[in-house]
Write a protein that holds these residues in place. Sequence first.
Motif, PDB file in Angstrom:
ATOM      1  N   SER A 230      29.878 -36.223 -19.288  1.00 26.21           N
ATOM      2  CA  SER A 230      29.979 -34.790 -19.038  1.00 26.21           C
ATOM      3  C   SER A 230      28.884 -34.397 -18.064  1.00 26.21           C
ATOM      4  O   SER A 230      27.754 -34.870 -18.164  1.00 26.21           O
ATOM      5  CB  SER A 230      29.856 -33.993 -20.345  1.00 26.21           C
ATOM      6  N   THR A 231      29.232 -33.538 -17.110  1.00 27.42           N
ATOM      7  CA  THR A 231      28.285 -33.096 -16.091  1.00 27.42           C
ATOM      8  C   THR A 231      28.112 -31.592 -16.183  1.00 27.42           C
ATOM      9  O   THR A 231      29.076 -30.856 -16.381  1.00 27.42           O
ATOM     10  CB  THR A 231      28.784 -33.465 -14.680  1.00 27.42           C
ATOM     11  N   LYS A 232      26.889 -31.145 -16.026  1.00 22.29           N
ATOM     12  CA  LYS A 232      26.615 -29.715 -16.007  1.00 22.29           C
ATOM     13  C   LYS A 232      25.405 -29.441 -15.118  1.00 22.29           C
ATOM     14  O   LYS A 232      24.588 -30.334 -14.867  1.00 22.29           O
ATOM     15  CB  LYS A 232      26.358 -29.181 -17.419  1.00 22.29           C
ATOM     16  N   ILE A 233      25.325 -28.221 -14.623  1.00 22.70           N
ATOM     17  CA  ILE A 233      24.148 -27.799 -13.877  1.00 22.70           C
ATOM     18  C   ILE A 233      23.107 -27.333 -14.884  1.00 22.70           C
ATOM     19  O   ILE A 233      23.300 -26.334 -15.578  1.00 22.70           O
ATOM     20  CB  ILE A 233      24.496 -26.676 -12.880  1.00 22.70           C
ATOM     21  N   LYS A 234      22.014 -28.073 -14.948  1.00 19.08           N
ATOM     22  CA  LYS A 234      20.997 -27.769 -15.948  1.00 19.08           C
ATOM     23  C   LYS A 234      20.150 -26.573 -15.533  1.00 19.08           C
ATOM     24  O   LYS A 234      19.818 -25.714 -16.349  1.00 19.08           O
ATOM     25  CB  LYS A 234      20.113 -28.990 -16.175  1.00 19.08           C
ATOM     26  N   GLU A 235      19.746 -26.525 -14.274  1.00 20.48           N
ATOM     27  CA  GLU A 235      19.005 -25.380 -13.742  1.00 20.48           C
ATOM     28  C   GLU A 235      19.595 -24.992 -12.401  1.00 20.48           C
ATOM     29  O   GLU A 235      20.045 -25.848 -11.634  1.00 20.48           O
ATOM     30  CB  GLU A 235      17.516 -25.701 -13.550  1.00 20.48           C
ATOM     31  N   SER A 236      19.620 -23.707 -12.104  1.00 23.78           N
ATOM     32  CA  SER A 236      20.077 -23.232 -10.805  1.00 23.78           C
ATOM     33  C   SER A 236      19.282 -21.995 -10.403  1.00 23.78           C
ATOM     34  O   SER A 236      18.772 -21.255 -11.254  1.00 23.78           O
ATOM     35  CB  SER A 236      21.579 -22.914 -10.812  1.00 23.78           C
ATOM     36  N   TRP A 237      19.174 -21.789  -9.097  1.00 27.36           N
ATOM     37  CA  TRP A 237      18.419 -20.666  -8.540  1.00 27.36           C
ATOM     38  C   TRP A 237      19.127 -20.159  -7.296  1.00 27.36           C
ATOM     39  O   TRP A 237      19.718 -20.936  -6.548  1.00 27.36           O
ATOM     40  CB  TRP A 237      17.000 -21.106  -8.185  1.00 27.36           C
ATOM     41  N   GLU A 238      19.100 -18.859  -7.090  1.00 28.45           N
ATOM     42  CA  GLU A 238      19.705 -18.258  -5.903  1.00 28.45           C
ATOM     43  C   GLU A 238      18.765 -17.205  -5.338  1.00 28.45           C
ATOM     44  O   GLU A 238      18.166 -16.420  -6.092  1.00 28.45           O
ATOM     45  CB  GLU A 238      21.045 -17.608  -6.252  1.00 28.45           C
ATOM     46  N   ALA A 239      18.603 -17.203  -4.021  1.00 29.67           N
ATOM     47  CA  ALA A 239      17.724 -16.236  -3.364  1.00 29.67           C
ATOM     48  C   ALA A 239      18.239 -14.822  -3.590  1.00 29.67           C
ATOM     49  O   ALA A 239      19.456 -14.587  -3.640  1.00 29.67           O
ATOM     50  CB  ALA A 239      17.616 -16.544  -1.877  1.00 29.67           C
ATOM     51  N   SER A 240      17.325 -13.886  -3.700  1.00 29.36           N
ATOM     52  CA  SER A 240      17.701 -12.494  -3.963  1.00 29.36           C
ATOM     53  C   SER A 240      17.827 -11.658  -2.699  1.00 29.36           C
ATOM     54  O   SER A 240      18.360 -10.558  -2.733  1.00 29.36           O
ATOM     55  CB  SER A 240      16.664 -11.846  -4.893  1.00 29.36           C
ATOM     56  N   ASP A 241      17.371 -12.177  -1.567  1.00 25.05           N
ATOM     57  CA  ASP A 241      17.369 -11.399  -0.325  1.00 25.05           C
ATOM     58  C   ASP A 241      18.336 -11.977   0.707  1.00 25.05           C
ATOM     59  O   ASP A 241      18.013 -12.102   1.883  1.00 25.05           O
ATOM     60  CB  ASP A 241      15.959 -11.333   0.259  1.00 25.05           C
ATOM     61  N   ILE A 242      19.524 -12.349   0.259  1.00 30.15           N
ATOM     62  CA  ILE A 242      20.523 -12.939   1.164  1.00 30.15           C
ATOM     63  C   ILE A 242      21.185 -11.836   1.985  1.00 30.15           C
ATOM     64  O   ILE A 242      21.751 -10.894   1.426  1.00 30.15           O
ATOM     65  CB  ILE A 242      21.589 -13.717   0.375  1.00 30.15           C
ATOM     66  N   ASP A 243      21.094 -11.946   3.291  1.00 32.79           N
ATOM     67  CA  ASP A 243      21.662 -10.940   4.190  1.00 32.79           C
ATOM     68  C   ASP A 243      22.425 -11.629   5.316  1.00 32.79           C
ATOM     69  O   ASP A 243      22.075 -11.524   6.495  1.00 32.79           O
ATOM     70  CB  ASP A 243      20.555 -10.043   4.753  1.00 32.79           C
ATOM     71  N   GLU A 244      23.471 -12.373   4.955  1.00 30.59           N
ATOM     72  CA  GLU A 244      24.302 -13.057   5.927  1.00 30.59           C
ATOM     73  C   GLU A 244      25.663 -13.347   5.311  1.00 30.59           C
ATOM     74  O   GLU A 244      25.791 -13.431   4.081  1.00 30.59           O
ATOM     75  CB  GLU A 244      23.644 -14.341   6.410  1.00 30.59           C
ATOM     76  N   PRO A 245      26.683 -13.497   6.134  1.00 26.76           N
ATOM     77  CA  PRO A 245      28.033 -13.736   5.592  1.00 26.76           C
ATOM     78  C   PRO A 245      28.142 -15.119   4.973  1.00 26.76           C
ATOM     79  O   PRO A 245      27.330 -16.008   5.253  1.00 26.76           O
ATOM     80  CB  PRO A 245      28.927 -13.619   6.837  1.00 26.76           C
ATOM     81  N   PRO A 246      29.142 -15.333   4.097  1.00 25.77           N
ATOM     82  CA  PRO A 246      29.342 -16.661   3.495  1.00 25.77           C
ATOM     83  C   PRO A 246      29.590 -17.722   4.556  1.00 25.77           C
ATOM     84  O   PRO A 246      30.197 -17.464   5.597  1.00 25.77           O
ATOM     85  CB  PRO A 246      30.579 -16.462   2.611  1.00 25.77           C
ATOM     86  N   ALA A 247      29.118 -18.918   4.305  1.00 27.57           N
ATOM     87  CA  ALA A 247      29.256 -20.019   5.251  1.00 27.57           C
ATOM     88  C   ALA A 247      30.701 -20.505   5.299  1.00 27.57           C
ATOM     89  O   ALA A 247      31.357 -20.634   4.268  1.00 27.57           O
ATOM     90  CB  ALA A 247      28.331 -21.163   4.864  1.00 27.57           C
TER      91      ALA A 247
END
Length: 234
Positions: free
Chosen positions: A34-51
């Motif tokens: 079984s696979t899972k993401i144990k920790e994740s982080w995302e920037a709070s100041d994202i100001d650009e369109p999705p890649a």
Amino acid sequence: MSNPRRHRTMQPLSRLSLLFAALILALLASGCSSTKIKESWEASDIDEPPAARILLVAMIKDPVTRRFFEQHFVEEGRNKGIDIIPSSDYSPNATDHDQKAEIVKLVKETGVDGVLLAQIKGVDKEYKNVPSQLDWYPDAFSSMYFYDYYYTSFRAIYRPGYIGSDNYFKMHFRYFSVHSEKMLWAGNTVTKNPRSVVGTIQQIADEVLGDLTGSSLVKNKGFIQRKLDQGDDA
């Protein structure tokens, strides 16, 4: 008469079959994966369109393993409507872009909007003590006859205790914007008791790409476009 050449051909095949069988037994003995993401982080100041296009760089020295890993990520991305570009298509060896100028050239050449770095962090083994267990049934009631009593008494099962272990395969993923060069997302995956290479990569890709699309960092082309890319009728 027997053909000696045929015997020479069959012998290595038999050894290979035995080795493959031993590998399968070892994987089955490791338990469910079984696979899972144990920790994740995302920037709070994202100001650009999705890649729209993401360059995948697996930091794996062996070129065959690296290409194998990246190609399975590409397939999983296609299933999710994500355009993943494998770096191994442009630079077969990981050392081809170990300098800043080389990685800048690779990013420009592929025309991507983001870069996803994948790093293997190793395997941790954790041991556990499984105590002995006795599954039993109460003695037969006086109203039972011989055959019922015999059958009920015989069903008592003793399971001896043992020392078991779990393997945890760990990887780190970091996503960077090409435009701002900032890290926008990070995630660490853990796979418990991996049973197959392909299955493990597919599980990891599903978790990582799913988290990226859920965070709106990556453009998902949608079901209709995926069908068109795969050559199916929409």
